[in-house]
Enzyme design. Structure first.
Site, PDB file in Angstrom:
ATOM      1  N   GLU A 283       0.826  -1.203   0.000  1.00 36.56           N
ATOM      2  CA  GLU A 283       0.000   0.000   0.000  1.00 36.56           C
ATOM      3  C   GLU A 283       0.865   1.259   0.000  1.00 36.56           C
ATOM      4  O   GLU A 283       0.546   2.252  -0.651  1.00 36.56           O
ATOM      5  CB  GLU A 283      -0.923  -0.014   1.229  1.00 36.56           C
ATOM      6  CG  GLU A 283      -2.105   0.908   1.132  1.00 36.56           C
ATOM      7  CD  GLU A 283      -3.189   0.551   2.160  1.00 36.56           C
ATOM      8  OE1 GLU A 283      -3.791  -0.527   2.013  1.00 36.56           O
ATOM      9  OE2 GLU A 283      -3.409   1.328   3.090  1.00 36.56           O
ATOM     10  N   GLU A 286       2.052   1.648  -3.410  1.00 39.49           N
ATOM     11  CA  GLU A 286       0.934   2.117  -4.238  1.00 39.49           C
ATOM     12  C   GLU A 286       0.714   3.618  -4.047  1.00 39.49           C
ATOM     13  O   GLU A 286       0.502   4.358  -5.014  1.00 39.49           O
ATOM     14  CB  GLU A 286      -0.346   1.344  -3.870  1.00 39.49           C
ATOM     15  CG  GLU A 286      -1.550   1.731  -4.719  1.00 39.49           C
ATOM     16  CD  GLU A 286      -2.859   1.073  -4.259  1.00 39.49           C
ATOM     17  OE1 GLU A 286      -2.845   0.349  -3.248  1.00 39.49           O
ATOM     18  OE2 GLU A 286      -3.877   1.313  -4.935  1.00 39.49           O
ATOM     19  N   CYS A 310      -8.291  -2.016   4.329  1.00 37.68           N
ATOM     20  CA  CYS A 310      -8.132  -3.192   5.201  1.00 37.68           C
ATOM     21  C   CYS A 310      -9.414  -3.579   5.898  1.00 37.68           C
ATOM     22  O   CYS A 310      -9.545  -4.693   6.392  1.00 37.68           O
ATOM     23  CB  CYS A 310      -7.131  -2.930   6.322  1.00 37.68           C
ATOM     24  SG  CYS A 310      -5.726  -2.025   5.803  1.00 37.68           S
ATOM     25  N   SER A 330      -7.493   2.096  -2.212  1.00 41.44           N
ATOM     26  CA  SER A 330      -6.316   1.281  -2.484  1.00 41.44           C
ATOM     27  C   SER A 330      -6.764  -0.077  -3.018  1.00 41.44           C
ATOM     28  O   SER A 330      -7.754  -0.634  -2.561  1.00 41.44           O
ATOM     29  CB  SER A 330      -5.522   1.087  -1.183  1.00 41.44           C
ATOM     30  OG  SER A 330      -4.652  -0.019  -1.319  1.00 41.44           O
ATOM     31  N   LYS A 369     -15.228  -9.624   8.129  1.00 44.88           N
ATOM     32  CA  LYS A 369     -14.202 -10.477   7.526  1.00 44.88           C
ATOM     33  C   LYS A 369     -14.807 -11.774   7.010  1.00 44.88           C
ATOM     34  O   LYS A 369     -14.276 -12.404   6.101  1.00 44.88           O
ATOM     35  CB  LYS A 369     -13.107 -10.792   8.552  1.00 44.88           C
ATOM     36  CG  LYS A 369     -12.240  -9.598   8.921  1.00 44.88           C
ATOM     37  CD  LYS A 369     -11.165  -9.346   7.894  1.00 44.88           C
ATOM     38  CE  LYS A 369     -10.438  -8.032   8.182  1.00 44.88           C
ATOM     39  NZ  LYS A 369      -9.726  -7.543   7.000  1.00 44.88           N
ATOM     40  N   GLU A 372     -16.069 -10.851   3.737  1.00 47.20           N
ATOM     41  CA  GLU A 372     -14.938 -10.598   2.847  1.00 47.20           C
ATOM     42  C   GLU A 372     -14.360 -11.915   2.308  1.00 47.20           C
ATOM     43  O   GLU A 372     -14.096 -12.047   1.110  1.00 47.20           O
ATOM     44  CB  GLU A 372     -13.849  -9.826   3.603  1.00 47.20           C
ATOM     45  CG  GLU A 372     -12.674  -9.406   2.733  1.00 47.20           C
ATOM     46  CD  GLU A 372     -11.540  -8.769   3.548  1.00 47.20           C
ATOM     47  OE1 GLU A 372     -11.268  -9.240   4.670  1.00 47.20           O
ATOM     48  OE2 GLU A 372     -10.932  -7.814   3.060  1.00 47.20           O
ATOM     49  N   GLU A 377     -14.240 -12.379  -5.418  1.00 48.39           N
ATOM     50  CA  GLU A 377     -12.907 -11.929  -5.861  1.00 48.39           C
ATOM     51  C   GLU A 377     -11.776 -12.598  -5.080  1.00 48.39           C
ATOM     52  O   GLU A 377     -10.624 -12.554  -5.499  1.00 48.39           O
ATOM     53  CB  GLU A 377     -12.746 -10.411  -5.686  1.00 48.39           C
ATOM     54  CG  GLU A 377     -13.764  -9.550  -6.392  1.00 48.39           C
ATOM     55  CD  GLU A 377     -14.989  -9.259  -5.541  1.00 48.39           C
ATOM     56  OE1 GLU A 377     -15.797  -8.450  -5.953  1.00 48.39           O
ATOM     57  OE2 GLU A 377     -15.147  -9.868  -4.457  1.00 48.39           O
ATOM     58  N   CYS A 526     -10.037  -1.891  14.801  1.00 52.20           N
ATOM     59  CA  CYS A 526     -10.364  -3.316  14.988  1.00 52.20           C
ATOM     60  C   CYS A 526     -10.492  -3.701  16.454  1.00 52.20           C
ATOM     61  O   CYS A 526     -11.196  -4.647  16.795  1.00 52.20           O
ATOM     62  CB  CYS A 526      -9.283  -4.177  14.355  1.00 52.20           C
ATOM     63  SG  CYS A 526      -8.986  -3.763  12.639  1.00 52.20           S
TER      64      CYS A 526
END
Lengths: 596, 393
Positions: A283, A286, A310, A330, A369, A372, A377, A526
């Site tokens: 990142e 990036e 994230c 990102s 999560k 996710e 993907e 988190c």
């Protein structure tokens, strides 16, 4: 006029500032008034009426949570009238509730159950209203399960979704005996704007909103001798897990957690912090790449500010609310998914196991999560990159089921490879952590020097303020980064989606000139995630945050790019950050979603 | 029956065509003078709760706030009440004038009529009246505008704070109090919210003086009041009567000779059985002795052919459906009372279970968040206590 108000509670004098509620004043005296709809994170509702107290001279009882004190007030919190009324409230709630506690996921950690036990509600005289109702259970979401039969209609979830998250996926529908917590057109929560953040789950006093648990699936995988089960642990789990196992908030249990995971039978105990460090390299690179494209080449394909990716609750929120701005995010996968993609490629090759036989489990402070890991993907390894996601709470359940005395466990260390991490990886677990970790690395890449903060602690991005801003002037660049010389890097950090929305609305309207924005969907990041121990309160979040920074300071390596295993990974497998293989395995794309 | 022992009053529905003059004259008087006139009249809220109107205006006038509002509560939802509809249909200018004068006194330039959804058919005529009235305001130099806000049929939205929430586009749920509307009302601004009839009475008081109003009624229950009379009566309808009458006097005039009970104040009011007719007066506080019942004006008469169990069942079904569902005692309590009397009637619960329900209703009265949940106990207790046999057999 004086700003202090004098009153008595159960005959004891107390002086409090004007505007204090009866509940707060009682707390100062050490008098506990039971509550259900009240939560320190949320606005006052005053609808469960469990906290009613007697105000001498008034025929009506008042809700302690919603009543401001006034001069000369005399409050009784345990008079016969109060006790009888309170018992009635609990009995009424139980009569409408599926009170089959032994079959409830929250059995043993339920605020209604606690009250029923405290007030010894042993005879249920009132008519059981729950049996005659056709309650629905919504089990379509991979993250959250909603069981209306357990709902006490306190509306904490509604307030959470609306106030903390500005999502509004949950709302009150109908009235009277049909009143319920519902969604847009009563659709399953998997089909509405729900971000799966799970804040409703940790704010729910009962078992009406719980995580979809995958405990049995994981036990089955562990028991299968043909499977190699790897487990990764997110940074915030190690500072929360102890609370579920009898320790105090803020206790770091990294070593014991690793020991417990080994005893549960996982073949390899690894660390999400490793891929957190990796995320920083990807990142960070990036970001530098985007800065060059935008500032030097004026390439309009690239957008600033860049936001972090994230937090899967944040990602889905972004996809719903800002579908036209997806190129600001990102492309980096979250550390969990980077880990998953590597577990079935790099790791499988290193240990010589067929990726087909690897079961990848992650322990997360998060319910999003779970969603996710199920995104289509997230199969770049050729397999489902992460097979099962467990919350901190589910891990605690497994530890208890296995009969492990957690407090007596020795401190153990992560396995290798993919078990080593830096302090920068650890602070991913708190709001501001990704920003701080990224700055520690990016600044050093560009200038060759450490970030100009004492002990590498970038204090402006720390703390529990909703939106934080920081500016760092880049000076003394290495020749290849000359275009950044003198640039003042502007950063913003937001936690909770309501705060994220504030920042992004500024960006959208062109009123903000940030380069980099960190967003975590949950309050405190988190550490206050939807998969963390219940209860989670502002005080508890503060303690967990302190523990995270202590963990960071305790580690010999504090910068992601110095993680030797990450360096080894690039050398042996990936090549270079933001390179070809990285793009294939560690980066992703986003989906434009509707608001309904 | 039909004895005409009670004096019929004709103030509210008396047509008067001097709106312009009344408004002009009233506006010339000082705010203090007007408030004192109103306080002196003894007028209390005609929606049923009976809060002194002059005091309400005074408090709102004194409240800090750059913007304030006047709201006319026309969400006439109490079962058995149909007087406000008639006022708005026949003498709306009296209500509009009351709102404008209130606006001038408290410092509000905007007023709203929260009109019950079922009264949609009134909107067209009412809007024409409002437009006419706006011209009068302009002529007398008063900056005041009135709009209609249409409700959608929820009983709870007649509760003032739920009404504000509804107007603000939110779910109609009552707020925690304090703060009260005089400080924190519509849009969080100081707000006077008055019942239609209350505002209509202010016309009489400002035009004719407080004395004319105060001379009617007794003690603390001053003035006349509209009653919506229904049920077992040969002459149902709307009547304007003096406050302070006994139920006995009322039944002599309106009963059918076989009146067993009178429900005073609708479903949220009290049931008076025949044996207590003489002891109970209609008003805010008693005649010289005895009990008195406040009311929004609904009077339902029941004769001996009626089952009081059915009456109570009907009320409880209404409450279980119309509770907003927000607070525990109201949402669950109403259901328990309803299911409870059914269970006793069917013999599934012993008669003594009625006592548990009575105690529950007492708790609801003490703990419910708003007037709806608090007042369920009124009809429940008065019917169960007075007609216990009918509940069981």
């Amino acid at each position: 006029m004086s700003n202090t108000v004098n009153l008595t509670i159960n005959g004891f004098d107390v002086s409090v500032p004007k505007g204090t509620t009866v509940l707060e004043a009682a707390e100062l005296l050490g008098i506990k008034i039971p509550v259900l709809c009240f939560h320190k994170d949320l606005c006052i509702a005053g609808n469960c009426r469990v906290c009613v107290v007697e105000q001498v001279g008034s025929k009506k009882l008042v809700a302690a949570c919603a009543t401001p004190v006034h001069e000369g007030m005399e409050i009784l919190t345990n008079s016969l009238l109060v006790r009888n009324s309170r018992k009635h409230m609990i009995e009424l709630l139980l009569s409408e509730h599926n009170a089959d506690c032994t079959k409830c996921y929250r059995n043993g950690n339920c605020e209604l159950q606690d009250l029923a036990s405290e007030y010894k509600i042993t005879n249920q005289d009132f008519i059981d209203l729950a049996v005659s109702r056709a309650y629905t259970i919504d089990a379509f979401s991979p993250s959250i399960l909603k069981d209306d039969s357990r709902c006490i209609r306190c509306q904490r979830c509604v307030r959470t979704c609306d106030e903390l998250q500005s999502v509004g996926a949950l709302a009150v529908a109908h009235k009277g005996d049909h009143m319920k917590i519902s969604t847009f057109f009563n659709k399953p929560i998997s089909e509405v704007v729900c971000t799966n953040c799970g804040q409703c789950v940790i704010h729910c006093p009962t078992g009406a909103l719980i995580e979809r648990n995958y405990i049995e699936e994981v036990w089955t995988a562990i028991a299968d001798p043909t499977k190699h089960v790897v487990v990764q642990t997110a940074p915030a789990v190690r500072i929360g897990l102890g609370e579920e196992l009898g320790l105090s908030p803020g206790e770091r249990v990294t070593g014991k957690m690793i020991a417990a995971l080994r005893r549960l039978g996982f073949n390899s105990v690894l660390d999400t912090d490793f891929t957190a460090d990796l995320t920083i390299l990807e990142e960070g690179t990036e970001l530098l790449h985007r800065l060059e494209k935008v500032l030097v080449e004026k390439d309009e394909k690239y957008k600033l500010p860049m936001t972090t990716s994230c937090s899967p609750g944040w990602v889905k929120f972004f996809e719903h609310i800002y579908p036209d701005m997806l190129d600001h995010m990102s492309t980096c996968k979250s550390p969990q998914q980077m880990f998953g993609a590597l577990a079935k490629t790099y790791y499988a090759k290193k240990i010589g196991v067929d990726p087909e036989n690897i079961v990848s489990v992650s322990i997360m402070p998060c319910t999003a999560k779970k969603f996710e890991a199920n995104r289509p993907e997230m199969r770049d390894s050729g397999y489902k990159d992460v097979d099962y996601v467990l919350t901190t709470r589910e891990l605690a359940i497994m530890i208890k089921q296995a009969g492990i005395e957690f407090a007596d466990l020795p401190e153990e260390k992560y396995d290798s490879i993919m078990g080593k991490s830096s302090g920068a990886g650890v602070i991913f677990g708190t709001t501001g952590g990704v920003m701080e970790a990224a700055l520690r690395t990016a600044y050093e890449i560009v200038t060759g020097r450490e970030v100009p903060f004492e002990n590498l602690n970038i204090t402006p991005v720390r703390g529990l303020e909703g939106v934080k801003e920081a500016k760092i002037k880049i000076e003394g660049c290495k020749p290849e980064w000359k275009f950044l010389e003198g640039v003042e890097l502007k950063c913003a950090v937001a936690h909770t989606l309501a705060n994220a929305r504030k920042v992004m609305d500024l960006v959208k309207s062109g009123k903000a000139d940030y380069h980099f924005i960190e967003v975590m969907a949950c309050p405190g990041g988190c550490l206050g995630g939807g998969g963390q121990p219940i209860p989670t309160t502002p005080e508890i979040r503060q303690k967990r945050m302190q523990a995270i920074y202590e963990e960071d300071m305790s580690l010999p390596i504090r910068k992601s790019h110095e993680n030797p295993e990450v360096q080894q990974l690039y050398k042996e497998f990936l090549g270079e950050p933001y390179g070809h293989l990285s793009h294939k395995l560690l980066h992703t794309e986003y989906v434009e979603r509707q608001r309904y | 029956m039909g004895k005409n022992v009670l004096k019929r009053i004709d103030l509210i529905f008396k047509h008067e065509d001097d709106c312009h003059e009344v408004l002009q004259k009233t506006l010339k008087r000082s705010d203090d003078e007007l408030i004192n006139e109103l306080i002196g009249s003894g007028l209390k809220g005609r929606g049923g709760a009976g809060f002194p109107t002059g005091l309400k205006w005074k408090l709102t006038r004194e409240a800090q706030g750059d913007v304030k509002y006047v709201i006319c509560n026309a969400d006439e939802g109490e079962p058995g009440t149909f007087k406000d509809r008639e006022i708005l249909a026949t003498v709306p200018y009296k209500v509009l004038t009351g709102m404008a004068v209130c606006g001038k006194i408290i410092g509000a330039t905007n007023g709203y009529i929260y009109l019950r959804g079922e009264y949609r058919y009134l909107v067209k005529d009412l809007e024409a009246e409002i437009n006419k009235f706006h011209k009068i305001c302009d002529e007398v130099g008063l900056n005041f505008r009135i709009k209609i806000f249409l409700g959608y049929g929820a009983y709870i939205c007649g509760e003032e704070s739920a009404l504000f929430e509804s107007m603000e586009g939110k779910r109609g749920e009552p707020r925690n109090k304090p703060p009260f509307p005089t400080e924190f009302g519509y849009m969080g601004k100081p707000t006077v919210i008055n019942n239609v009839e209350t505002l209509a009475h202010t016309w009489t008081i400002f035009k004719y003086g407080a004395k004319k109003f105060r001379d009617l009624g007794v003690q603390d229950s001053r003035g006349s009041k509209l009653f919506s009379i229904s049920g077992d009566t040969p002459i149902p309808g709307i009547y304007e009567l003096e406050l302070g009458m006994t139920v006995e006097e009322f039944v002599e005039d309106f009963g059918d000779g076989d009146t067993k009970a009178v429900q005073v104040g609708g479903a949220s009011g009290f049931c008076v059985p025949r044996k207590k007719f003489r002891d109970i007066a209609i008003g805010y506080q008693g005649k010289l002795t005895g009990i008195s019942l406040p009311t929004g004006g609904s009077m339902m008469l029941f004769n001996s052919s009626r089952s009081m169990y059915n009456v109570l069942h009907n009320y409880l079904e209404f409450f279980a459906e119309e509770s907003c569902g927000q607070c525990t005692p109201c949402r669950v309590g109403t259901q328990q009372l309803l299911q409870g009397i059914k269970a006793v009637k069917r013999g599934e619960k012993p008669a003594a279970y009625l006592d548990k329900l009575l105690s529950l209703s007492e708790t609801m009265k003490a703990t419910a968040k708003c007037g709806l949940g608090q007042s369920v106990a009124n009809s429940f207790q008065s019917i169960v206590e007075n007609f216990r046999e009918e509940m069981i057999y």
